[in-house]
Write a protein that holds these residues in place. Structure first.
Motif, PDB file in Angstrom:
ATOM      1  N   VAL A 179       0.836  -1.199   0.000  1.00  0.00           N
ATOM      2  CA  VAL A 179       0.000   0.000   0.000  1.00  0.00           C
ATOM      3  C   VAL A 179       0.874   1.253   0.000  1.00  0.00           C
ATOM      4  N   VAL A 180       1.900   1.244   0.825  1.00  0.00           N
ATOM      5  CA  VAL A 180       2.801   2.404   0.912  1.00  0.00           C
ATOM      6  C   VAL A 180       3.470   2.663  -0.433  1.00  0.00           C
ATOM      7  N   LEU A 181       3.959   1.601  -1.071  1.00  0.00           N
ATOM      8  CA  LEU A 181       4.667   1.776  -2.337  1.00  0.00           C
ATOM      9  C   LEU A 181       3.710   2.194  -3.457  1.00  0.00           C
ATOM     10  N   LEU A 182       2.499   1.652  -3.473  1.00  0.00           N
ATOM     11  CA  LEU A 182       1.509   2.085  -4.462  1.00  0.00           C
ATOM     12  C   LEU A 182       1.212   3.572  -4.318  1.00  0.00           C
ATOM     13  N   ASN A 183       1.066   4.008  -3.086  1.00  0.00           N
ATOM     14  CA  ASN A 183       0.802   5.428  -2.856  1.00  0.00           C
ATOM     15  C   ASN A 183       2.017   6.281  -3.198  1.00  0.00           C
ATOM     16  N   ASN A 184       3.231   5.750  -2.967  1.00  0.00           N
ATOM     17  CA  ASN A 184       4.433   6.497  -3.330  1.00  0.00           C
ATOM     18  C   ASN A 184       4.514   6.722  -4.842  1.00  0.00           C
ATOM     19  N   VAL A 185       4.141   5.694  -5.600  1.00  0.00           N
ATOM     20  CA  VAL A 185       4.129   5.856  -7.062  1.00  0.00           C
ATOM     21  C   VAL A 185       3.124   6.933  -7.462  1.00  0.00           C
ATOM     22  N   ALA A 186       1.930   6.907  -6.846  1.00  0.00           N
ATOM     23  CA  ALA A 186       0.915   7.924  -7.152  1.00  0.00           C
ATOM     24  C   ALA A 186       1.404   9.316  -6.775  1.00  0.00           C
ATOM     25  N   THR A 187       2.073   9.424  -5.627  1.00  0.00           N
ATOM     26  CA  THR A 187       2.590  10.728  -5.191  1.00  0.00           C
ATOM     27  C   THR A 187       3.627  11.249  -6.170  1.00  0.00           C
ATOM     28  N   ALA A 188       4.534  10.361  -6.609  1.00  0.00           N
ATOM     29  CA  ALA A 188       5.569  10.789  -7.552  1.00  0.00           C
ATOM     30  C   ALA A 188       4.951  11.222  -8.880  1.00  0.00           C
ATOM     31  N   MET A 189       3.965  10.488  -9.351  1.00  0.00           N
ATOM     32  CA  MET A 189       3.323  10.850 -10.617  1.00  0.00           C
ATOM     33  C   MET A 189       2.545  12.161 -10.486  1.00  0.00           C
ATOM     34  N   ALA A 190       1.865  12.343  -9.350  1.00  0.00           N
ATOM     35  CA  ALA A 190       1.130  13.590  -9.137  1.00  0.00           C
ATOM     36  C   ALA A 190       2.084  14.776  -9.075  1.00  0.00           C
ATOM     37  N   GLY A 191       3.240  14.585  -8.432  1.00  0.00           N
ATOM     38  CA  GLY A 191       4.221  15.659  -8.390  1.00  0.00           C
ATOM     39  C   GLY A 191       4.804  15.952  -9.756  1.00  0.00           C
ATOM     40  N   ARG A 192       5.063  14.898 -10.520  1.00  0.00           N
ATOM     41  CA  ARG A 192       5.600  15.110 -11.875  1.00  0.00           C
ATOM     42  C   ARG A 192       4.582  15.800 -12.769  1.00  0.00           C
ATOM     43  N   ALA A 193       3.313  15.537 -12.578  1.00  0.00           N
ATOM     44  CA  ALA A 193       2.273  16.159 -13.413  1.00  0.00           C
ATOM     45  C   ALA A 193       2.178  17.659 -13.167  1.00  0.00           C
ATOM     46  N   GLN A 194       2.638  18.120 -12.006  1.00  0.00           N
ATOM     47  CA  GLN A 194       2.578  19.549 -11.702  1.00  0.00           C
ATOM     48  C   GLN A 194       3.810  20.305 -12.196  1.00  0.00           C
ATOM     49  N   GLN A 195       4.755  19.581 -12.778  1.00  0.00           N
ATOM     50  CA  GLN A 195       5.949  20.218 -13.326  1.00  0.00           C
ATOM     51  C   GLN A 195       5.778  20.405 -14.842  1.00  0.00           C
ATOM     52  N   PRO A 196       6.534  21.321 -15.408  1.00  0.00           N
ATOM     53  CA  PRO A 196       6.472  21.476 -16.873  1.00  0.00           C
ATOM     54  C   PRO A 196       6.877  20.187 -17.588  1.00  0.00           C
ATOM     55  N   ILE A 197       6.097  19.771 -18.549  1.00  0.00           N
ATOM     56  CA  ILE A 197       6.346  18.530 -19.280  1.00  0.00           C
ATOM     57  C   ILE A 197       6.499  18.840 -20.757  1.00  0.00           C
ATOM     58  N   ARG A 198       7.568  18.350 -21.304  1.00  0.00           N
ATOM     59  CA  ARG A 198       7.815  18.512 -22.724  1.00  0.00           C
ATOM     60  C   ARG A 198       7.942  17.130 -23.348  1.00  0.00           C
ATOM     61  N   PRO A 199       6.871  16.649 -23.973  1.00  0.00           N
ATOM     62  CA  PRO A 199       6.939  15.322 -24.600  1.00  0.00           C
ATOM     63  C   PRO A 199       8.031  15.261 -25.660  1.00  0.00           C
ATOM     64  N   SER A 200       8.724  14.133 -25.691  1.00  0.00           N
ATOM     65  CA  SER A 200       9.795  13.914 -26.658  1.00  0.00           C
ATOM     66  C   SER A 200       9.716  12.482 -27.151  1.00  0.00           C
ATOM     67  N   PRO A 201      10.460  12.168 -28.214  1.00  0.00           N
ATOM     68  CA  PRO A 201      10.434  10.772 -28.693  1.00  0.00           C
ATOM     69  C   PRO A 201      10.869   9.777 -27.621  1.00  0.00           C
ATOM     70  N   GLU A 202      11.806  10.216 -26.764  1.00  0.00           N
ATOM     71  CA  GLU A 202      12.245   9.316 -25.682  1.00  0.00           C
ATOM     72  C   GLU A 202      11.207   9.235 -24.574  1.00  0.00           C
ATOM     73  N   ASN A 203      10.445  10.310 -24.362  1.00  0.00           N
ATOM     74  CA  ASN A 203       9.449  10.352 -23.289  1.00  0.00           C
ATOM     75  C   ASN A 203       8.159  10.990 -23.825  1.00  0.00           C
ATOM     76  N   PRO A 204       7.330  10.184 -24.489  1.00  0.00           N
ATOM     77  CA  PRO A 204       6.152  10.752 -25.143  1.00  0.00           C
ATOM     78  C   PRO A 204       4.954  10.956 -24.214  1.00  0.00           C
ATOM     79  N   VAL A 205       5.121  10.766 -22.923  1.00  0.00           N
ATOM     80  CA  VAL A 205       3.998  10.858 -21.982  1.00  0.00           C
ATOM     81  C   VAL A 205       3.582  12.317 -21.834  1.00  0.00           C
ATOM     82  N   THR A 206       2.270  12.550 -21.918  1.00  0.00           N
ATOM     83  CA  THR A 206       1.748  13.904 -21.749  1.00  0.00           C
ATOM     84  C   THR A 206       1.320  14.131 -20.303  1.00  0.00           C
TER      85      THR A 206
END
Length: 474
Positions: A359-386
């Motif tokens: 449970v802790v690790l699942l929530n840690n993944v969600a926390t990291a993704m939520a934090g990354r979503a609040q940062q500027p994201i520039r999709p690239s061929p290496e990282n196409p995630v929006t």
């Protein structure tokens, strides 16, 4: 005038107790009847007094004399020493408690480890631990530890055995207890570097030896018992060295995690060195895992009886701590793969059961993704995630943490599950807020606050209140 004198004299003369007065009177009367001429006219007192039984006295025993002497000595002691006596009693009680504590520490924490050391080394260690645990004196403790190490090497103990390495690690612990954090890190850094060098050199020599033996095709039969015994001793020594290298490598990982803790502490506050120590420890774990996979050795046991190398739970802990460091530094893209890898190891350890670690690790993944979503994201061929894809993925991981926590029941369930549910619910609120879903975000924030109140989780309450105030101003 003369007639009054006897009355006054008689009035002030002391009166004997009644029995003695009667006994004396009777004796004089009896003596006068028995003939005064025999004694020259004097009353015979002694003979008459013998009619009364005399008391027979016995010598006092030693205990009785001691008791009588103590009773005489204690008369008026409280009155004569109203301050000194209580102080003396408290001093005696304090001294008794101190010696009892010393005995307890000696029997429970010191003596159990001494049987592995030669007597000379054990004596030096007793002194060192005394100046560490009982009467803190860093200089005297350090001198005793140095003497113990020197004596151990003279006695022929292996320089990287559990016992000798344990003495070196105990030096760092003593310095930490004394508040000498910088000196403690220096000892750990030096010990880690020397231990890693010994492991690398030993493995290189073994690889060369194995390669040479593999090139030899002919075998020679040996029947000499002495030669066979010598060969067996050599094989036992090689096995001991190999096992000791694994155990030393495990300690090196622990040294790295401890160094990260000391560097990140209030005294040092060196985040760069703390991160470097953690990275080195995790890289060592991953490198050793790959080496073991290539050699067909156990990567890490689930419930290993063999404690020579880290088990999967310990490796997952190292990965999780580094991932948490990256979250604190807002390096979310680096923490996500660490959490996912740790989650896979924990699932392998748990097997068919589910624990709050998942449970802790699942929530840690969600926390990291939520934090990354609040940062500027520039999709690239290496990282196409929006950004929108990250938000949706984070929502799935947060909800997964809540769903898995609902399946974990006591006694397996603990506070980690409950706290993770609060954080996961809060994360869902943040993700909804990022998607401009204000009502849904407020709903999740209020749920998180209610859960936090039920647990007495003050940090969760503060986070939810701050978020509610923030969306209330929009």
């Amino acid at each position: 005038m003369l007639s009054g004198a006897p009355r006054r004299i008689g009035a002030f003369s002391p009166r004997l107790p009644l029995p003695y007065r009667q006994a004396t009177t009777r004796s004089f009367l009896t003596s006068s009847r028995s003939g005064a001429g025999i004694n020259g006219g004097r009353p015979h007192v002694s003979r008459t007094l013998n009619r009364y039984p005399q008391s027979q006295s016995r010598p006092l025993s030693f205990a009785q004399r001691m008791k009588f002497g103590f009773r005489e000595a204690s008369k008026g002691i409280w009155r004569k020493n109203p301050i000194l006596l209580p102080f003396a009693l408290l001093s005696v009680a304090g001294a008794t408690a101190f010696f009892a504590y010393v005995t307890y520490v000696r029997l429970t924490r010191i003596e159990p480890v001494y049987h592995k050391f030669p007597p000379e080394v054990a004596d030096a260690l007793r002194t060192a631990i005394y100046y560490t645990e009982i009467d803190m004196d860093p200089q005297k403790a350090l001198d005793s530890y140095k003497l113990a190490l020197k004596t151990a090497l003279i006695q022929g103990m292996h320089p990287y055995s559990d016992e000798v390495l344990g003495i070196r690690l105990q030096v760092a612990l003593m310095l930490e207890k004394a508040g000498l954090i910088k000196q403690a890190t220096q000892v750990l850094e030096r010990t880690r570097a020397e231990s890693l060098k010994w492991v690398d050199e030993g493995r290189k020599k073994k690889a060369i030896t194995d390669k040479e033996l593999a090139g030899k095709t002919e075998t020679i039969e040996i029947n000499d018992p002495e030669v066979l015994e010598a060969q067996q001793k050599q094989r036992d020594l090689e096995e001991f060295e190999e096992r000791q290298r694994d155990k030393t490598l495990k300690k090196i990982v622990g040294m790295g995690m401890k160094l990260a803790e000391l560097y990140a502490g209030d005294y040092m506050q060196d985040e760069k060195k703390a991160e470097a120590a953690q990275v080195a420890a995790v890289e060592l774990c991953l490198k050793e895992m790959k080496r073991r996979q290539d050699l067909g050795l156990p990567v890490g046991g689930v419930n290993e009886d063999n404690d020579a190398w880290l088990n999967l739970s310990e490796i997952a802990t190292a990965l999780t701590e580094l991932g948490t460091t990256y979250i604190n530094q807002e390096k979310y893209e680096l923490s996500i793969p660490l959490f996912m890898q740790a989650l896979g190891m924990v699932k392998q350890v748990d097997g068919e059961t589910t624990t709050c670690k998942q449970v802790v690790l699942l929530n840690n993944v969600a926390t990291a993704m939520a934090g990354r979503a609040q940062q500027p994201i520039r999709p690239s061929p290496e990282n196409p995630v929006t950004r929108e894809q990250l938000i949706e993925s984070a929502k799935k991981w947060a909800q997964m943490a809540i769903d898995v926590a609902a399946k974990v029941q006591p006694p397996v369930r603990d506070d980690d599950c409950d706290v993770s549910c609060v954080v996961a619910t809060y994360n869902l609120g943040e993700l909804a807020e990022l998607q401009a879903k204000r009502d849904l975000a407020e709903k999740y924030y209020r749920e998180a606050k209610a859960l936090a109140k039920g647990l007495g989780f003050d940090d969760g309450i503060d986070m939810a209140d701050t978020a509610l105030k923030r969306i209330g101003k929009k």
